[in-house]
Design a protein around this motif. Structure first.
Motif, PDB file in Angstrom:
ATOM      1  N   LYS A 216      50.793  47.152  30.126  1.00  9.14           N
ATOM      2  CA  LYS A 216      49.939  46.649  31.199  1.00  9.14           C
ATOM      3  C   LYS A 216      48.660  47.471  31.359  1.00  9.14           C
ATOM      4  CE  LYS A 216      53.050  43.650  32.463  1.00  9.14           C
ATOM      5  NZ  LYS A 216      52.929  42.314  31.978  1.00  9.14           N
ATOM      6  N   GLY A 217      48.675  48.696  30.832  1.00  8.75           N
ATOM      7  CA  GLY A 217      47.499  49.544  30.962  1.00  8.75           C
ATOM      8  C   GLY A 217      47.774  50.951  30.475  1.00  8.75           C
TER       9      GLY A 217
ATOM     10  N   ASP B  80      43.251  48.899  32.990  1.00 12.27           N
ATOM     11  CA  ASP B  80      44.221  47.908  33.449  1.00 12.27           C
ATOM     12  C   ASP B  80      44.027  46.661  32.588  1.00 12.27           C
ATOM     13  OD1 ASP B  80      45.412  45.664  34.826  1.00 12.27           O
ATOM     14  OD2 ASP B  80      45.543  46.939  36.606  1.00 12.27           O
TER      15      ASP B  80
ATOM     16  N   ASN C 217      45.489  43.796  32.710  1.00 13.26           N
ATOM     17  CA  ASN C 217      45.541  42.519  33.435  1.00 13.26           C
ATOM     18  C   ASN C 217      44.234  42.219  34.158  1.00 13.26           C
ATOM     19  OD1 ASN C 217      48.182  41.972  32.611  1.00 13.26           O
ATOM     20  ND2 ASN C 217      49.038  43.130  34.315  1.00 13.26           N
ATOM     21  N   THR C 218      43.732  43.197  34.907  1.00 14.80           N
ATOM     22  CA  THR C 218      42.483  42.987  35.650  1.00 14.80           C
ATOM     23  C   THR C 218      41.261  43.254  34.770  1.00 14.80           C
ATOM     24  OG1 THR C 218      42.364  45.265  36.460  1.00 14.80           O
ATOM     25  CG2 THR C 218      43.588  43.661  37.823  1.00 14.80           C
ATOM     26  N   ARG C 219      41.485  43.878  33.600  1.00  7.17           N
ATOM     27  CA  ARG C 219      40.440  44.239  32.640  1.00  7.17           C
ATOM     28  C   ARG C 219      39.524  45.333  33.182  1.00  7.17           C
ATOM     29  NH1 ARG C 219      39.199  38.932  33.270  1.00  7.17           N
ATOM     30  NH2 ARG C 219      36.976  39.420  33.252  1.00  7.17           N
ATOM     31  N   GLU C 220      39.963  46.029  34.224  1.00 10.74           N
ATOM     32  CA  GLU C 220      39.140  47.075  34.833  1.00 10.74           C
ATOM     33  C   GLU C 220      39.340  48.399  34.100  1.00 10.74           C
ATOM     34  OE1 GLU C 220      38.126  49.071  39.172  1.00 10.74           O
ATOM     35  OE2 GLU C 220      39.782  47.662  38.997  1.00 10.74           O
TER      36      GLU C 220
ATOM     37  N   ASN D 238      38.162  52.541  34.431  1.00 14.46           N
ATOM     38  CA  ASN D 238      37.597  53.579  35.291  1.00 14.46           C
ATOM     39  C   ASN D 238      37.528  54.878  34.499  1.00 14.46           C
ATOM     40  OD1 ASN D 238      37.439  52.267  38.009  1.00 14.46           O
ATOM     41  ND2 ASN D 238      39.596  51.925  37.552  1.00 14.46           N
TER      42      ASN D 238
ATOM     43  N   SER E 129      33.015  52.590  36.875  1.00 14.49           N
ATOM     44  CA  SER E 129      34.058  51.569  36.860  1.00 14.49           C
ATOM     45  C   SER E 129      33.404  50.272  36.420  1.00 14.49           C
ATOM     46  CB  SER E 129      34.645  51.419  38.269  1.00 14.49           C
ATOM     47  OG  SER E 129      35.619  50.410  38.276  1.00 14.49           O
TER      48      SER E 129
ATOM     49  N   ILE F 155      34.308  46.049  34.535  1.00 18.64           N
ATOM     50  CA  ILE F 155      35.241  45.026  34.081  1.00 18.64           C
ATOM     51  C   ILE F 155      34.893  44.680  32.629  1.00 18.64           C
ATOM     52  CG2 ILE F 155      36.134  42.689  34.457  1.00 18.64           C
ATOM     53  CD1 ILE F 155      36.799  44.609  36.750  1.00 18.64           C
TER      54      ILE F 155
ATOM     55  N   GLN G  87      37.877  39.832  28.202  1.00 18.10           N
ATOM     56  CA  GLN G  87      39.245  39.678  27.712  1.00 18.10           C
ATOM     57  C   GLN G  87      39.330  39.931  26.205  1.00 18.10           C
ATOM     58  OE1 GLN G  87      42.019  39.265  29.641  1.00 18.10           O
ATOM     59  NE2 GLN G  87      43.089  39.670  27.727  1.00 18.10           N
TER      60      GLN G  87
END
Length: 189
Positions: A74-75, A93, A95-98, A100, A112, A114, A117
């Motif tokens: 997941k990350g 992450d 899932n959120t594609r974030e 940091n 930070s 995004i 995908q």
């Protein structure tokens, strides 16, 4: 080792057996009769399934099991540094594609953002080549008193995994740092 080759990629069942190829001997016949193996036939092919799920009848090989295991990540949370060089931190992450990034010696570099995908998908694909899930839990060089410490937390749905070290690294370390540098735009080592 975090990759469980015998877990079915289709139904997640652990009730699977190894597939045996070639002309069966008495031991192979007895293993199949006991439900501890499946006979795959006399022909040994280059591309053939290695495992059989007794629950859903699905068959797969180690490569599919590897990609399935990496697909469940997941990350990542990564920390690298030492007393004189500061610490770099990176969390991704999937899932959120974030993503940091932080650096203890220069807070102006922290950011930070995004990611697309496609970038995450390519990162996961390349992560397989680092063999991260099969790294030992700990790497230490006890002859060095100071230097670089690192920790990687592999975020998964059920149980996170940690890999860490002090002045010692897995053989794929440079490949991993290069990959992390590509996605973050920062140099990690």
């Amino acid at each position: 080792m975090a990759i469980k080759y015998k877990i079915c990629p289709k139904c997640e069942s652990k009730d699977s057996v190894k597939i045996l190829y070639g002309y069966p001997n008495e031991k192979g016949i007895m293993l199949e009769a006991a439900g501890k193996a499946k006979l795959g036939g006399c022909l040994v092919l280059d591309v053939a399934p290695e495992y059989h799920c007794k629950n859903c009848q699905y068959e797969w090989d180690k490569e599919e099991a590897i990609y399935h295991a990496y697909g469940k990540i997941k990350g990542l949370n990564i920390s690298i540094g030492g007393y004189h060089q500061g610490h770099q931190g990176l969390s991704i992450d999937f899932n959120t594609r974030e993503i940091n990034y932080s650096y203890s010696l220069d807070r102006e570099e922290n950011y930070s953002k995004i990611l697309y995908q496609e970038v995450i998908a390519e990162f996961i694909e390349k992560l397989v080549d680092t063999n991260l899930l099969n790294w030992k839990r700990r790497y230490d060089d006890n002859d060095i008193l100071d230097g670089t410490q690192w920790e990687i937390e592999i975020v998964r749905e059920k149980r996170n995994l940690k890999r860490s070290g002090s002045n010692d690294y897995p053989k794929e370390w440079e490949k991993f740092c290069k990959l992390v540098g590509e996605i973050s735009g920062k140099t990690f080592n």
